[in-house]
Write a protein that holds these residues in place. Structure first.
Motif, PDB file in Angstrom:
ATOM      1  N   HIS A 235      39.097 -24.251   7.842  1.00  0.00           N
ATOM      2  CA  HIS A 235      38.930 -23.721   9.191  1.00  0.00           C
ATOM      3  C   HIS A 235      38.615 -24.870  10.135  1.00  0.00           C
ATOM      4  O   HIS A 235      37.755 -25.696   9.852  1.00  0.00           O
TER       5      HIS A 235
ATOM      6  N   ILE B 258      41.913 -17.341  14.325  1.00  0.00           N
ATOM      7  CA  ILE B 258      40.889 -16.312  14.165  1.00  0.00           C
ATOM      8  C   ILE B 258      40.085 -16.268  15.461  1.00  0.00           C
ATOM      9  O   ILE B 258      39.469 -17.263  15.846  1.00  0.00           O
ATOM     10  N   GLU B 259      40.151 -15.136  16.155  1.00  0.00           N
ATOM     11  CA  GLU B 259      39.428 -15.010  17.426  1.00  0.00           C
ATOM     12  C   GLU B 259      37.953 -14.754  17.131  1.00  0.00           C
ATOM     13  O   GLU B 259      37.604 -14.196  16.100  1.00  0.00           O
ATOM     14  N   PRO B 260      37.071 -15.155  18.047  1.00  0.00           N
ATOM     15  CA  PRO B 260      35.642 -14.919  17.802  1.00  0.00           C
ATOM     16  C   PRO B 260      35.345 -13.424  17.680  1.00  0.00           C
ATOM     17  O   PRO B 260      35.999 -12.606  18.341  1.00  0.00           O
ATOM     18  N   GLU B 261      34.378 -13.102  16.826  1.00  0.00           N
ATOM     19  CA  GLU B 261      34.041 -11.680  16.652  1.00  0.00           C
ATOM     20  C   GLU B 261      33.518 -11.113  17.961  1.00  0.00           C
ATOM     21  O   GLU B 261      32.777 -11.764  18.666  1.00  0.00           O
ATOM     22  N   GLY B 262      33.913  -9.898  18.238  1.00  0.00           N
ATOM     23  CA  GLY B 262      33.373  -9.238  19.417  1.00  0.00           C
ATOM     24  C   GLY B 262      32.102  -8.506  19.035  1.00  0.00           C
ATOM     25  O   GLY B 262      31.532  -8.741  17.986  1.00  0.00           O
ATOM     26  N   GLY B 263      31.681  -7.618  19.885  1.00  0.00           N
ATOM     27  CA  GLY B 263      30.539  -6.772  19.531  1.00  0.00           C
ATOM     28  C   GLY B 263      29.216  -7.328  19.979  1.00  0.00           C
ATOM     29  O   GLY B 263      28.272  -6.597  20.226  1.00  0.00           O
ATOM     30  N   ASP B 264      29.152  -8.658  20.123  1.00  0.00           N
ATOM     31  CA  ASP B 264      27.897  -9.234  20.565  1.00  0.00           C
ATOM     32  C   ASP B 264      27.890  -9.301  22.089  1.00  0.00           C
ATOM     33  O   ASP B 264      28.895  -9.030  22.744  1.00  0.00           O
TER      34      ASP B 264
ATOM     35  N   ASP C  71      28.291 -10.715  25.643  1.00  0.00           N
ATOM     36  CA  ASP C  71      29.193 -11.722  26.191  1.00  0.00           C
ATOM     37  C   ASP C  71      28.377 -12.643  27.096  1.00  0.00           C
ATOM     38  O   ASP C  71      28.037 -12.274  28.220  1.00  0.00           O
TER      39      ASP C  71
ATOM     40  N   GLY D 144      24.276 -16.683  16.273  1.00  0.00           N
ATOM     41  CA  GLY D 144      25.711 -16.584  16.000  1.00  0.00           C
ATOM     42  C   GLY D 144      26.534 -17.448  16.943  1.00  0.00           C
ATOM     43  O   GLY D 144      26.086 -17.857  18.018  1.00  0.00           O
ATOM     44  N   LYS D 145      27.748 -17.688  16.521  1.00  0.00           N
ATOM     45  CA  LYS D 145      28.701 -18.501  17.266  1.00  0.00           C
ATOM     46  C   LYS D 145      28.952 -17.965  18.681  1.00  0.00           C
ATOM     47  O   LYS D 145      29.242 -18.728  19.609  1.00  0.00           O
ATOM     48  N   THR D 146      28.844 -16.637  18.834  1.00  0.00           N
ATOM     49  CA  THR D 146      29.089 -16.024  20.146  1.00  0.00           C
ATOM     50  C   THR D 146      28.062 -16.458  21.186  1.00  0.00           C
ATOM     51  O   THR D 146      28.244 -16.222  22.367  1.00  0.00           O
TER      52      THR D 146
END
Lengths: 253, 306
Positions: free
Chosen positions: A157, B179-185, B187, B234-236
């Protein structure tokens, strides 16, 4: 898989940096060094790979002050072998010089994967992974955050901006510039490092060829910066009062 | 006149700003050739160049470090540029150093200023600048945000030259997917108030304290890269070069030193207040207000006033 992890020491930025009399380098007399944090992540990712899939991990470094300690720490964390490349590597060593010396040594050891830190705070003439790959004739991917085994090779990755990740598959040999390991780099207490150092031999390889950066440092200077902050002092209570006034005046709180 | 090659960076059908930054600077230094690998249709956006060299091939549709390296290598070997500008970015890092070795050209990285024969690099986490002198042809990798992008945008009609792709069969590296960043968190780019934690928060147990302060200010927690690398957040939540760019009304930076990669993501916030015990931390050059109190004293002091 033979995984080789080049590591290096860099100035600890927590300390104040001073420029030496030449005006071209840091005053290194009182400089506190630490292992490049990205190299720590590279070692961690290599160890995680080995633990999951087998193989050997060799940590390698150019000879410099305190490098033995860093290599013993790598061994205490789980590196199977530690290697020191000997030669004249005092003071600021250019990335090009380091890469050539490391590449020759790595070539003589043999490797499938090289994992090293994606960058360092002092790699003025380029990140080491790409230079190594050039010398080793291997493919190179940087800003890597995960390395997994796959039927035919590796799945890696690579991070782009905005949190987007690209997935690649690759065969070996390959040189990877690691941004972050999948886990926080493991910590080893000093006692364990001391224990690891007993009876452990650091293999030595003398540097053979040489290369230079092709550019020279003409001046080092502290950034002037922009307008700069209005400083509110070091007293938390007083600073908090002022911050609340600022927020109120801006209609934020 | 100097012959300057600018390696075009593009992603998802867009030319990235770093390319325009480099083209603008290159125009000051000489004659600009844009090197466009893959995505030939983007040539129309590169009016700032006097010439565009396109290498296109189905295997170049998505960025592939190995294929792009080989292509850039072929273009540079065929021309004789005096200088090659590459972004000091995720993609550019896969190109610049390899090119330096294969073409035996010096490389100067982290450039924030370039003139003929001399390059200034921002090193040591933004705490020192280093000027290098280079004679002869060289590769320079440029830090994003160093030059105005607008200077590289214009409506010229450059000569477009197609060049055959080098042999790209048998590549070791193959692109699979994005791979797009996970949503849900939360913004963080949509928040008016961000309380941002850096290395100075020391350990994961101190994250809730920062979250609590953010909640009291009606905002969210964001952070610098080491916090994400250590998996404390998290990355978000990451602000900066490999994270998100934010422009909140208030950016309260706690224990963030201000490495260039972080500054890139937050320097346009309306109000930046930074707390760091190191009075020389680069963050203070970008903050509007700063304090050198211990953040573990400042957080409760602020909370107590709300």
């Amino acid at each position: 898989m033979n995984i080789v992890v080049p590591i290096k020491q860099v100035p600890d930025l927590v300390e104040e940096l001073e420029i030496d009399g030449s005006g071209k380098d840091l005053n290194r007399e009182w400089l506190k060094n630490k292992v490049n944090e990205f190299d720590d992540h590279a070692l961690e990712e290599a160890l995680l790979y080995k633990e999951a899939n087998g193989g050997t991990v060799t940590a390698i470094a150019l000879d410099s002050d305190d490098i033995e300690k860093a290599l013993f720490a790598a061994a205490a964390k789980g590196a199977d072998k530690v290697v020191k490349v000997t030669g004249d590597f005092g003071g600021a060593v250019s990335s090009h010089t380091a890469a050539k010396a490391l590449a020759d040594a790595i070539q003589s050891i043999g490797f499938d994967i090289v994992m090293t830190g994606v960058q360092a705070v002092d790699d003025r003439d380029g990140q080491i992974a790409g230079l190594l790959a050039g010398h080793l004739g291997a493919a190179n991917v940087n800003v890597v955050t995960s390395v997994e085994k796959d039927a035919d090779g590796l799945v890696i990755h690579k991070e782009y901006s905005g949190g987007v990740v690209a997935e690649f598959e690759t065969s070996t040999p390959v040189v990877l510039g690691i941004q972050a390991a999948k886990e926080t780099p493991r910590y080893v207490p000093v006692a364990k490092i001391r224990k690891a150092s007993r009876g452990l031999t650091i293999d030595e390889i003398a540097a053979s060829g040489s290369a230079d950066a092709g550019s020279e440092v003409s001046r080092m200077f502290k950034p002037e910066g922009g307008a700069g902050a209005e400083m509110l002092g070091d007293d938390a209570e007083a600073a908090a009062t002022k911050i609340m006034e600022i927020l109120t005046s801006k209609g934020i709180k | 006149m100097s012959n300057i090659y600018v390696i075009v960076e593009h992603f998802k059908g867009q030319v990235e700003d770093i390319t325009f930054e480099m083209m603008g600077k290159a125009k000051e230094l000489g004659d600009v050739t844009a090197v466009l690998i893959g995505a030939k249709d983007l040539a129309s956006q590169l009016g700032g160049a006097s010439k565009i060299i396109c290498v296109d091939d189905p295997s170049l549709n998505n960025f592939n470090p190995e294929a792009y390296c080989k292509s850039v290598d072929a273009v540079v070997a065929a021309g004789s540029p005096d200088m090659v500008l590459v972004g000091n970015t995720s993609m550019g890092m896969d190109i610049a150093a390899g090119l330096s070795v294969s073409q035996n050209m010096p490389l100067v990285a982290y450039a924030t200023e370039i003139s003929s024969g001399s390059v200034v690099s921002q090193l040591y986490g933004g705490k020192m600048n280093v000027e290098s002198s280079v004679s002869g042809a060289c590769v320079v990798s440029v830090l994003a945000g160093s030059f105005p992008a607008d200077a590289g945008r214009s409506d010229g009609s450059p000569v477009v030259e197609d060049m055959a792709a080098p042999d790209l069969s048998g590549l070791s590296v193959k692109f699979r997917k994005l791979i797009e960043p996970e949503g849900g968190d939360v913004d963080i780019t949509a928040q008016e108030v961000l309380v941002s934690a850096g290395r100075g928060i020391q350990n994961e147990d101190n994250v809730p304290m920062v979250e609590e302060l953010a909640a009291k200010l009606g905002g969210a927690v964001s952070c610098s890269r080491p916090i994400v690398d250590n998996k404390w957040l998290g990355k978000t939540r990451q602000v900066g070069k490999s994270g998100l760019k934010v422009k909140p009304k208030l950016y309260l930076a706690l224990g963030i030193s201000g490495a260039p990669e972080h500054i890139e993501g937050m320097k346009d916030a309306e109000l930046i207040i930074a707390c760091n015990t190191d009075p020389n931390a680069p963050i203070f050059e970008y903050a509007h207000y700063g304090c050198t109190a211990d953040l573990f004293d400042l957080i409760p002091a602020l909370s107590g006033k709300m």
